[in-house]
Scaffold this motif. Sequence first.
Motif, PDB file in Angstrom:
ATOM      1  N   ARG A 124       2.160  11.373  14.713  1.00  0.00           N
ATOM      2  CA  ARG A 124       1.872  10.580  13.503  1.00  0.00           C
ATOM      3  C   ARG A 124       0.435  10.061  13.561  1.00  0.00           C
ATOM      4  O   ARG A 124      -0.104   9.841  14.641  1.00  0.00           O
ATOM      5  N   ARG A 125      -0.158   9.886  12.378  1.00  0.00           N
ATOM      6  CA  ARG A 125      -1.506   9.301  12.297  1.00  0.00           C
ATOM      7  C   ARG A 125      -1.361   7.795  12.101  1.00  0.00           C
ATOM      8  O   ARG A 125      -0.632   7.360  11.203  1.00  0.00           O
ATOM      9  N   VAL A 126      -2.059   7.020  12.945  1.00  0.00           N
ATOM     10  CA  VAL A 126      -1.821   5.581  13.027  1.00  0.00           C
ATOM     11  C   VAL A 126      -3.099   4.799  12.749  1.00  0.00           C
ATOM     12  O   VAL A 126      -4.148   5.083  13.337  1.00  0.00           O
ATOM     13  N   ASP A 180      -6.865   4.729   2.424  1.00  0.00           N
ATOM     14  CA  ASP A 180      -7.983   5.690   2.395  1.00  0.00           C
ATOM     15  C   ASP A 180      -8.125   6.441   3.717  1.00  0.00           C
ATOM     16  O   ASP A 180      -8.711   7.526   3.758  1.00  0.00           O
ATOM     17  N   SER A 181      -7.649   5.838   4.819  1.00  0.00           N
ATOM     18  CA  SER A 181      -7.836   6.449   6.141  1.00  0.00           C
ATOM     19  C   SER A 181      -6.968   7.686   6.340  1.00  0.00           C
ATOM     20  O   SER A 181      -7.176   8.448   7.275  1.00  0.00           O
ATOM     21  N   GLY A 182      -5.976   7.882   5.468  1.00  0.00           N
ATOM     22  CA  GLY A 182      -5.085   9.031   5.618  1.00  0.00           C
ATOM     23  C   GLY A 182      -4.016   8.825   6.689  1.00  0.00           C
ATOM     24  O   GLY A 182      -3.316   9.764   7.066  1.00  0.00           O
ATOM     25  N   ALA A 183      -3.873   7.592   7.189  1.00  0.00           N
ATOM     26  CA  ALA A 183      -2.851   7.316   8.202  1.00  0.00           C
ATOM     27  C   ALA A 183      -1.449   7.459   7.607  1.00  0.00           C
ATOM     28  O   ALA A 183      -1.258   7.279   6.399  1.00  0.00           O
ATOM     29  N   ASP A 184      -0.476   7.796   8.456  1.00  0.00           N
ATOM     30  CA  ASP A 184       0.934   7.815   8.032  1.00  0.00           C
ATOM     31  C   ASP A 184       1.543   6.421   8.157  1.00  0.00           C
ATOM     32  O   ASP A 184       2.435   6.050   7.402  1.00  0.00           O
ATOM     33  N   VAL A 185       1.086   5.694   9.178  1.00  0.00           N
ATOM     34  CA  VAL A 185       1.664   4.384   9.483  1.00  0.00           C
ATOM     35  C   VAL A 185       0.544   3.391   9.742  1.00  0.00           C
ATOM     36  O   VAL A 185      -0.420   3.710  10.448  1.00  0.00           O
ATOM     37  N   PRO A 201       0.848  -1.191   0.000  1.00  0.00           N
ATOM     38  CA  PRO A 201       0.000   0.000   0.000  1.00  0.00           C
ATOM     39  C   PRO A 201       0.886   1.245   0.000  1.00  0.00           C
ATOM     40  O   PRO A 201       2.117   1.141   0.056  1.00  0.00           O
ATOM     41  N   THR A 202       0.282   2.414  -0.065  1.00  0.00           N
ATOM     42  CA  THR A 202       1.061   3.655  -0.029  1.00  0.00           C
ATOM     43  C   THR A 202       1.566   3.943   1.380  1.00  0.00           C
ATOM     44  O   THR A 202       2.678   4.405   1.580  1.00  0.00           O
ATOM     45  N   VAL A 203       0.719   3.651   2.366  1.00  0.00           N
ATOM     46  CA  VAL A 203       1.069   3.908   3.764  1.00  0.00           C
ATOM     47  C   VAL A 203       2.274   3.041   4.167  1.00  0.00           C
ATOM     48  O   VAL A 203       2.482   1.958   3.635  1.00  0.00           O
ATOM     49  N   THR A 204       3.090   3.560   5.094  1.00  0.00           N
ATOM     50  CA  THR A 204       4.197   2.773   5.659  1.00  0.00           C
ATOM     51  C   THR A 204       3.615   1.689   6.562  1.00  0.00           C
ATOM     52  O   THR A 204       2.711   1.961   7.349  1.00  0.00           O
ATOM     53  N   VAL A 205       4.118   0.455   6.435  1.00  0.00           N
ATOM     54  CA  VAL A 205       3.591  -0.661   7.225  1.00  0.00           C
ATOM     55  C   VAL A 205       4.638  -1.107   8.236  1.00  0.00           C
ATOM     56  O   VAL A 205       5.809  -1.272   7.888  1.00  0.00           O
ATOM     57  N   ARG A 263       3.552   0.628  20.561  1.00  0.00           N
ATOM     58  CA  ARG A 263       4.122   1.329  19.391  1.00  0.00           C
ATOM     59  C   ARG A 263       3.168   2.427  18.908  1.00  0.00           C
ATOM     60  O   ARG A 263       3.597   3.518  18.528  1.00  0.00           O
ATOM     61  N   ALA A 264       1.863   2.139  18.939  1.00  0.00           N
ATOM     62  CA  ALA A 264       0.865   3.135  18.526  1.00  0.00           C
ATOM     63  C   ALA A 264       0.964   4.364  19.433  1.00  0.00           C
ATOM     64  O   ALA A 264       0.931   5.505  18.955  1.00  0.00           O
ATOM     65  N   ARG A 265       1.095   4.117  20.738  1.00  0.00           N
ATOM     66  CA  ARG A 265       1.179   5.231  21.701  1.00  0.00           C
ATOM     67  C   ARG A 265       2.393   6.105  21.372  1.00  0.00           C
ATOM     68  O   ARG A 265       2.301   7.334  21.333  1.00  0.00           O
TER      69      ARG A 265
END
Length: 325
Positions: free
Chosen positions: A252-254, A293-298, A227-231, A243-245
């Motif tokens: 960052r948007r997660v 689609d969510s616009g997340a960075d990660v 995907p485009t987002v970093t995984v 890690r999310a915290r």
Amino acid sequence: MKLCTAEPAALDAAAAALRAGRLVAFPTETVYGLGADATDAAAVGRVFAVKGRPVGHPLIAHLADASELDRWALEVGEEARRLADAFWPGPLTMVLRRAPGISPATTGGRDTVGLRVPDHPVALALLERCGVPVAAPSANRFGRVSPTTAPDVLAELGGTEVACVLDGGPCRIGVESTIVELVGATPTLLRPGGVPAEAIEAVLGRPLAAASGPARASGMLASHYAPTVTVELLDTAAALAARARALLGEGRRVAVLGADGAALPVGAVRLGAVGDTDGYARLLYRRLREADDSGADVLLAVLPAPTGLGRAVQDRLRKAAAPRP
Ligand code: TXA
Ligand code: MG
């Protein structure tokens, strides 16, 4: 490209388009394929052009019935016959010696060909009407996420010269076929997929060798299905929450995948549930699109256990997470 309901008239038109050298996207039980007449070098060339796929990467030829095996492959051994009996129609691709009728364009110039009989009524109806093997990679741009619904195919390939996409609803398995090479002395697993390796080994009565050497399947490249987002991948939901915290703390948007029911920090976007391992396989590519689609960075994803379809899910997630070339 237009979206077509898979009614008899649309299937007839799609088969005629394929026979005339045009491209048709169609559903299988694994992912949607982008089909071309596998005996027609010019038609197959269009698949590579539309996908942006390097021409050395061979395509799988799809057959209507296992009885066609000896027409399109040479030197078919007893083990290949046993696997065809056990798993066709179904998500198993066997790499065998290419028969002359298959265009070398389909096989990237190799003397072997990947063959499979898909287990989907629309795919089988189309293949029966065509009367030729249909070369079909996943219907996405090279290196990107495979489509598992007809609208996802439109999102990938809309505006291209593809004649139509036959709508067969969401794919039942959700990850690509398992690829086994049956050319040398030892059957070799080239790509984990919709048939668990354990099930193949049980039928063969011996272990599959692991592929080594240069990537023989594009699905074996380090980065693919991306995907485009970093995984980022984690082993447990607890590690994911931590890690999310940390990422949210950096602004960052997660987005989060595979941590159904686990407690998450406020602000993390939980993608839809995946359920058990089979559910994870079925929904993986849809969720990767939703993550974009969510616009997340990660995107943070928990790896499933590597049993059954979990092995294919792990494989795809690791490639989605690998550094991009
Ligand atoms: O489930 C699937 O297999 C889907 C559906 C549409 O059938 N197709 C699919 O195609 O995943 P594609 O092109 O995305 O992946 C086919 C893989 C590639 O990694 C290719 O390198 C490998 O099959 N392959 C095909 N023919 C081969 C051959 N002769 N030797 C080695 N690898 C081969
Ligand atoms: Mg693919």
